[in-house]
Design a protein around this motif. Structure first.
Motif, PDB file in Angstrom:
ATOM      1  N   THR A 134      45.742  43.171  35.491  1.00 59.09           N
ATOM      2  CA  THR A 134      44.310  43.448  35.539  1.00 59.09           C
ATOM      3  C   THR A 134      43.625  42.949  34.275  1.00 59.09           C
ATOM      4  N   SER A 135      42.399  42.486  34.442  1.00 62.77           N
ATOM      5  CA  SER A 135      41.585  42.071  33.299  1.00 62.77           C
ATOM      6  C   SER A 135      40.620  43.158  32.863  1.00 62.77           C
ATOM      7  N   ASP A 136      40.740  44.323  33.476  1.00 58.55           N
ATOM      8  CA  ASP A 136      39.840  45.424  33.151  1.00 58.55           C
ATOM      9  C   ASP A 136      39.986  45.812  31.674  1.00 58.55           C
ATOM     10  N   HIS A 178      44.330  58.567  29.917  1.00 60.23           N
ATOM     11  CA  HIS A 178      44.135  57.343  30.710  1.00 60.23           C
ATOM     12  C   HIS A 178      45.382  56.465  30.667  1.00 60.23           C
ATOM     13  N   PHE A 191      39.077  39.797  38.085  1.00 61.22           N
ATOM     14  CA  PHE A 191      38.376  40.928  38.697  1.00 61.22           C
ATOM     15  C   PHE A 191      38.335  40.797  40.204  1.00 61.22           C
ATOM     16  N   LEU A 208      40.224  38.809  42.332  1.00 59.93           N
ATOM     17  CA  LEU A 208      41.319  38.230  43.099  1.00 59.93           C
ATOM     18  C   LEU A 208      41.852  39.144  44.192  1.00 59.93           C
ATOM     19  N   SER A 220      45.110  52.210  34.402  1.00 62.99           N
ATOM     20  CA  SER A 220      45.218  53.163  35.510  1.00 62.99           C
ATOM     21  C   SER A 220      45.210  52.528  36.896  1.00 62.99           C
ATOM     22  N   HIS A 221      45.168  51.216  36.966  1.00 60.51           N
ATOM     23  CA  HIS A 221      45.093  50.576  38.280  1.00 60.51           C
ATOM     24  C   HIS A 221      46.474  50.422  38.903  1.00 60.51           C
ATOM     25  N   LEU A 225      38.756  35.437  36.305  1.00 60.45           N
ATOM     26  CA  LEU A 225      39.300  36.274  35.249  1.00 60.45           C
ATOM     27  C   LEU A 225      40.135  37.414  35.786  1.00 60.45           C
ATOM     28  N   LYS A 240      49.437  46.439  44.095  1.00 65.56           N
ATOM     29  CA  LYS A 240      49.243  46.525  45.543  1.00 65.56           C
ATOM     30  C   LYS A 240      50.399  47.300  46.173  1.00 65.56           C
ATOM     31  N   LYS A 278      38.020  52.098  30.195  1.00 66.94           N
ATOM     32  CA  LYS A 278      38.973  53.173  29.927  1.00 66.94           C
ATOM     33  C   LYS A 278      39.993  53.311  31.054  1.00 66.94           C
ATOM     34  N   ARG A 279      39.716  52.658  32.173  1.00 69.71           N
ATOM     35  CA  ARG A 279      40.667  52.716  33.285  1.00 69.71           C
ATOM     36  C   ARG A 279      41.639  51.549  33.290  1.00 69.71           C
ATOM     37  N   LYS A 316      49.134  48.401  37.081  1.00 73.09           N
ATOM     38  CA  LYS A 316      48.927  47.006  36.706  1.00 73.09           C
ATOM     39  C   LYS A 316      49.056  46.829  35.197  1.00 73.09           C
ATOM     40  N   SER A 343      40.830  55.177  40.036  1.00 71.65           N
ATOM     41  CA  SER A 343      42.181  55.080  39.485  1.00 71.65           C
ATOM     42  C   SER A 343      42.598  56.375  38.807  1.00 71.65           C
ATOM     43  N   GLU A 344      41.653  57.254  38.586  1.00 73.14           N
ATOM     44  CA  GLU A 344      42.026  58.509  37.939  1.00 73.14           C
ATOM     45  C   GLU A 344      41.709  59.681  38.839  1.00 73.14           C
ATOM     46  N   VAL A 361      47.197  34.994  43.606  1.00 71.27           N
ATOM     47  CA  VAL A 361      46.839  36.260  44.236  1.00 71.27           C
ATOM     48  C   VAL A 361      47.893  37.319  43.924  1.00 71.27           C
ATOM     49  N   ALA A 395      47.322  38.646  40.595  1.00 74.14           N
ATOM     50  CA  ALA A 395      46.247  39.640  40.502  1.00 74.14           C
ATOM     51  C   ALA A 395      46.686  40.988  41.028  1.00 74.14           C
ATOM     52  N   GLU A 396      47.700  40.988  41.859  1.00 74.81           N
ATOM     53  CA  GLU A 396      48.190  42.264  42.365  1.00 74.81           C
ATOM     54  C   GLU A 396      49.042  42.997  41.325  1.00 74.81           C
ATOM     55  N   ALA A 398      32.007  34.067  40.576  1.00 71.22           N
ATOM     56  CA  ALA A 398      33.212  33.231  40.659  1.00 71.22           C
ATOM     57  C   ALA A 398      33.985  33.269  39.348  1.00 71.22           C
ATOM     58  N   ALA A 424      38.018  29.286  41.517  1.00 73.33           N
ATOM     59  CA  ALA A 424      37.632  30.410  42.366  1.00 73.33           C
ATOM     60  C   ALA A 424      37.474  29.956  43.804  1.00 73.33           C
TER      61      ALA A 424
END
Lengths: 451, 454
Positions: free
Chosen positions: A32-34, A93, B17, B19, A41-42, B15, A45, A37-38, A319, B449-450, A25, A28-29, B10, A10
């Motif tokens: 996603t690691s989300d 979603h 989130f 970046l 949806s990301h 992971l 860039k 529920k979204r 993403k 996002s929605e 970087v 990451a664009e 960090a 990091a």
């Protein structure tokens, strides 16, 4: 130990930001690691102009369409026969559909595809363009709603429970749904009609899959299983209305769409009856007089090219999910490879522009056995054959859609059930899974739920 | 302790989130806390609560004035009283517009879950939902020139919203409107400012395609509902009942939200009075103390809400979609052609909260005041740029309403595009603002996002 590593990488990133765009970087664009529920949806860039197209596409993806004529001229042209009035209705979603509601009624996201067997009533020019022969009265799909005309029919489901045991004697239960049309409004189906249920797929990583070269897909083809590993793998060759020629299919359950634009246009036509440049006619059969005579949208196409392309742009600029990597999932991944899942669910590809992606699919057709067969042929895909479903995003499907419904008709409610339904070319991998001790089965599932 | 926090953020960054903060946030991505003290955090949160309290009080007062004007019109429907009701509506929108910055922050107006949602019921959708399917409320003229029917006004007995559940509308009451609102779908809007707007102004028939459509009221003309709709026309009484009920419900909802922020009495988490304010400022005691929100959590929610509001809601939903389509259906106040004011007041609300001001007067130390020089400079540049553009939209509205400014060929169009672009950038800037408070956000956090449910 983990923490130290995390801190070091990091720190590298934070200091590296201004120097130059590091590979991480740009990664990451795109990913996603989300896990919320979204998760699907990301946006990747985008610059302002690209964001504008993305938004326009999202708008037409999300906004309900209305029947013509209406006050809302930008979005009329729905139907007259349709399955749903917006894309997002069946892709909540941007995820996959759910087959049944709480009252066990069939949801709109589960549609019935109708066809006649290849062997009967062959219309070669239709077959060459559509890949199959639609049912003569109802067309290629049963529409459960009608605006200004009778809907085609409803959908009923009956379930049968199938019990089995893992090799360690742990019992399991599978549920086999049988979907049948009900209240048919235009008479009986042709006696040779085949009914193939289809659940809306999650819209995951589509832009990256589109950026794979055909060569990368064809490299895994082994139609005659010349390496004798029990896995054949065949690319579907389909007609592209976009390019007016036969091309390699890579999207949808039987790999019947070449591009996201192609699949979006197909869905607009079949699910909402929106005329568009790739499918310019109304979704009515000649037998459906009212449907043909119903008021039309005010413009040449309900969904003009610019808006169709905006929808495709939206879907290809989301993403893609990044897998969770930890000691558990690493062990699970080893098991995944050991029992041969990775022969079809191929982990890694590189896109034409050099991005390494992990879709866990070869995008090829495989015989999945009679247990999964839907009786439907589509271009080169036979009734038992399905495209290997990409597994990325699998662990987010429950939260994005509200429930986990896997396989073409949503019959599997968990990852384990989906594995246990595998047959045909995947029979040996399935048997190897059933033979695993419980701890290893759990590790494998944990890995898959981390995707 | 501090180190622990740093370390865990960090890990998040590794992971994935964190970046994109590098790519999207721009500016200073130095994640080291800048030494903003707990006392300073309390002070800025207090300023935020003060602005909310004053602004919701004003919005309530103006909504009450709107209700009085509507009641007067309903009692005696004359053109003068109709015009007065319209003026009161526009006036009420001014003070409500600046409160919208308090949305999307897990606050009383729209928190979707937890005790805040239970206590205050998230009435935002009941007050300000848009765009609405006016066809559900009253007659409209459709694209072929035909008059539509089968709406709440012309139905006696049971009304079924498209895709929704039955509601008895024999008498149009605030309860019936609340039951109808968003019943069956987001577009099924039956209550709030925009329902009232439609009843006062009627359709503004500038259709979606400016090229093909010829039906138009003109560039400086809004909806032209006739007074006779409230006097001699069919269902005049039901239309009046609808207006009165909608105004009553709006006042009820704003009263509840205004109460949530009040500071005059000690917080009461049974009635809700001052309870949210107390929780945000961490001053609740006894059994209510568990509701207190940690300052960093409160700041995070606020920064995310500010970013999402200016970027996803204002720049994208309310401006970009309208200008890109281009479609009058997607402008915010399409019946009254008051969209230029919505944009100005929504944006002013953001500036108020960022700079700790209300009606041009400082309310205490602000988020902005604690920023470093570099961050301040970047914020200033964007604000100066947006100020000019928002002013230009408002100036142009005198000769061309927003629905004509978005039209291809309008000299105002590019300005709207530029304004929303700069607002997006300002939303992303909240990543940098938050980082100065030691709060790690990414541009994904300040993007809904929605967002597009138009």
């Amino acid at each position: 130990m983990m923490k130290i590593i995390a801190f070091a990488s990091a720190a590298l990133l934070f200091t590296g930001c201004f120097e130059k765009k590091s590979e991480a970087v740009s990664h990451a664009e795109l990913f996603t690691s989300d896990f919320s529920k979204r998760a699907f949806s990301h946006a990747v860039k985008l610059d302002h102009a690209e964001q504008d197209i993305f938004m326009l596409g999202k708008s037409f993806f999300s906004k309900p369409w209305v029947e013509a004529p209406s006050v809302t001229t930008a979005r009329d042209g729905l139907g007259p026969l349709f399955s749903a009035n917006s894309c997002i209705h069946c892709h909540p979603h941007n995820g996959g559909g759910v087959a049944l509601n709480e009252a066990l009624g069939v949801e709109r996201a589960l549609v019935l595809r109708l066809s006649l067997s290849h062997m009967k009533n062959i219309n070669n020019s239709l077959l060459a363009r559509e890949g199959f022969t639609p049912e003569p009265t109802y067309g290629a799909q049963l529409s459960i709603s009608g605006a200004g005309t009778a809907y085609e029919g409803g959908v009923e489901v009956h379930h049968r429970t199938i019990k089995g045991f893992y090799d360690d004697a742990t019992p399991y239960e599978l549920t086999l749904p049988t979907y049948t049309p009900s209240n048919l409004q235009y008479g009986a189906l042709d006696s040779h009609a085949n009914i193939a249920p289809r659940l809306a797929l999650p819209l995951v990583g589509l832009g990256l899959l589109e950026r794979l070269g055909d060569e990368a897909i064809l490299a895994n083809e082994d139609i005659n299983d010349s390496d004798r590993d029990g896995i054949s793998g065949k690319a579907n060759r389909i007609y592209s209305p976009e390019h007016n020629k036969t091309m390699i299919g890579r999207f949808a359950y039987k790999a019947t769409a070449v591009s996201v634009k192609h699949q979006s246009a197909d869905a607009a036509h079949n699910d909402m009856s929106l005329t568009n440049p790739l499918y310019p006619s109304e979704n009515c059969t000649t037998a459906q007089k009212e449907c043909n005579e119903a008021p039309k949208g005010r413009y040449a196409f309900d969904l003009p090219n610019e808006r169709l392309e905006a929808i495709a742009f939206y879907l290809t600029h989301l993403k893609a999910p990044l897998a969770q990597i930890n000691p558990t999932t690493k062990e699970g991944r080893d098991i995944f490879n050991q029992i041969g899942c990775n022969k079809c669910h191929i982990e890694e590809f590189t896109t034409l522009d050099g991005v390494k992606i992990r879709p866990y699919s070869d995008l090829l057709l495989h015989d999945m056995g009679v247990g999964l067969s839907d009786g439907h042929s589509d271009f080169l895909a036979t009734p038992n054959e399905f495209r290997t479903t990409p597994l990325w995003g699998l662990g987010r499907r429950e939260v994005t859609s509200g429930a986990m419904n896997l396989l073409h008709d949503g019959r599997a409610r968990t990852v384990e059930e989906a594995i246990l339904w595998h047959g045909g070319e995947a029979q040996s991998a399935k048997e190897a899974f059933a033979a695993l001790p419980k701890i290893k089965r759990t590790l494998l599932v944990e890995f898959l739920r981390g995707l | 302790m501090k180190r622990e926090i740093l370390l865990s953020s960090a890990v998040m960054a590794m992971l994935g989130f964190g970046l994109s903060a590098c790519g999207g946030g721009g500016g200073s991505s130095n994640n080291t806390p800048t030494g903003i003290t707990t006392a300073q955090k309390s002070a800025v949160l207090n300023t935020y609560a003060t602005i909310a309290e004053k602004n919701y009080e004003d919005a309530l007062t103006d909504a009450q004035a709107l209700k009085e004007a509507i009641d007067a019109f309903v009692a005696d429907p004359t053109q003068t009283k109709m015009d007065a009701a319209k003026a009161a509506w526009k006036s009420a929108r001014e003070s409500y517009g600046t409160t919208e910055i308090f949305r999307l922050s897990n606050g009383p107006v729209d928190a979707e879950s937890g005790w805040v949602a239970t206590m205050y019921g998230a009435p935002e959708g009941q007050m300000n939902a848009w765009p609405l399917d006016e066809n559900m409320i009253d007659y409209t003229t459709d694209a072929t020139g035909a008059t539509t029917s089968g709406n709440i006004i012309d139905t006696t007995g049971i009304f079924t919203p498209t895709g929704g559940e039955d509601v008895n509308v024999t008498t149009i009451t605030k309860e019936a409107l609340a039951a109808l609102n968003e019943n069956g779908g987001d577009a099924n809007v039956a209550s709030g400012y925009h329902a009232i707007e439609f009843l006062l102004w009627g359709q503004d028939q500038d259709y979606a395609s400016f090229i093909d459509d010829t039906v138009t009221n003109g560039a400086t003309t809004a909806g032209q509902r006739a007074l006779s709709d409230f006097t001699s026309a069919a269902n005049a009484d039901r239309r009046k009942a609808y207006l009165a009920a909608a105004a009553e419900l709006l006042v009820d909802d704003l009263t509840a939200i205004s109460n949530a922020w009040q500071s005059e009495n000690a917080p009461n988490c049974t009635t809700g009075l001052g309870c949210y304010r107390g929780a945000l400022l961490g001053t609740l005691s006894g059994t209510d103390a568990e509701k207190n929100i940690a300052p960093d959590d409160a700041l995070r929610d606020i920064f995310v809400g500010m970013g999402v509001f200016i970027k996803s809601e204002l720049a994208n939903e309310r401006m970009a979609v309208a200008v890109l389509t281009p479609s009058e259906e997607d402008e915010h106040s399409c019946f009254s052609d008051n969209t230029h004011r919505d944009i100005a007041t929504n944006y002013q609300g953001f500036v108020n909260v960022l700079k700790g001001e209300y009606r041009g007067t400082s309310q205490g130390s602000s988020f902005y005041s604690l920023l470093g020089t570099a961050q301040k400079g970047e914020v200033d540049t964007l604000i100066t740029s947006i100020n000019t553009k928002v002013e230009a939209i408002n100036t142009a509205a005198q000769s061309e309403h927003f629905d004509y400014q978005i039209k291809e060929g309008s000299s105002g169009r590019q300005n709207i595009v530029n304004a929303k672009n700069a607002m997006r950038d300002l939303g992303d800037k909240m990543v940098g603002v938050a980082s100065e408070f030691g709060i790690s956000l990414t541009t994904d956090d300040v993007t809904d996002s929605e967002e597009t449910q138009i």
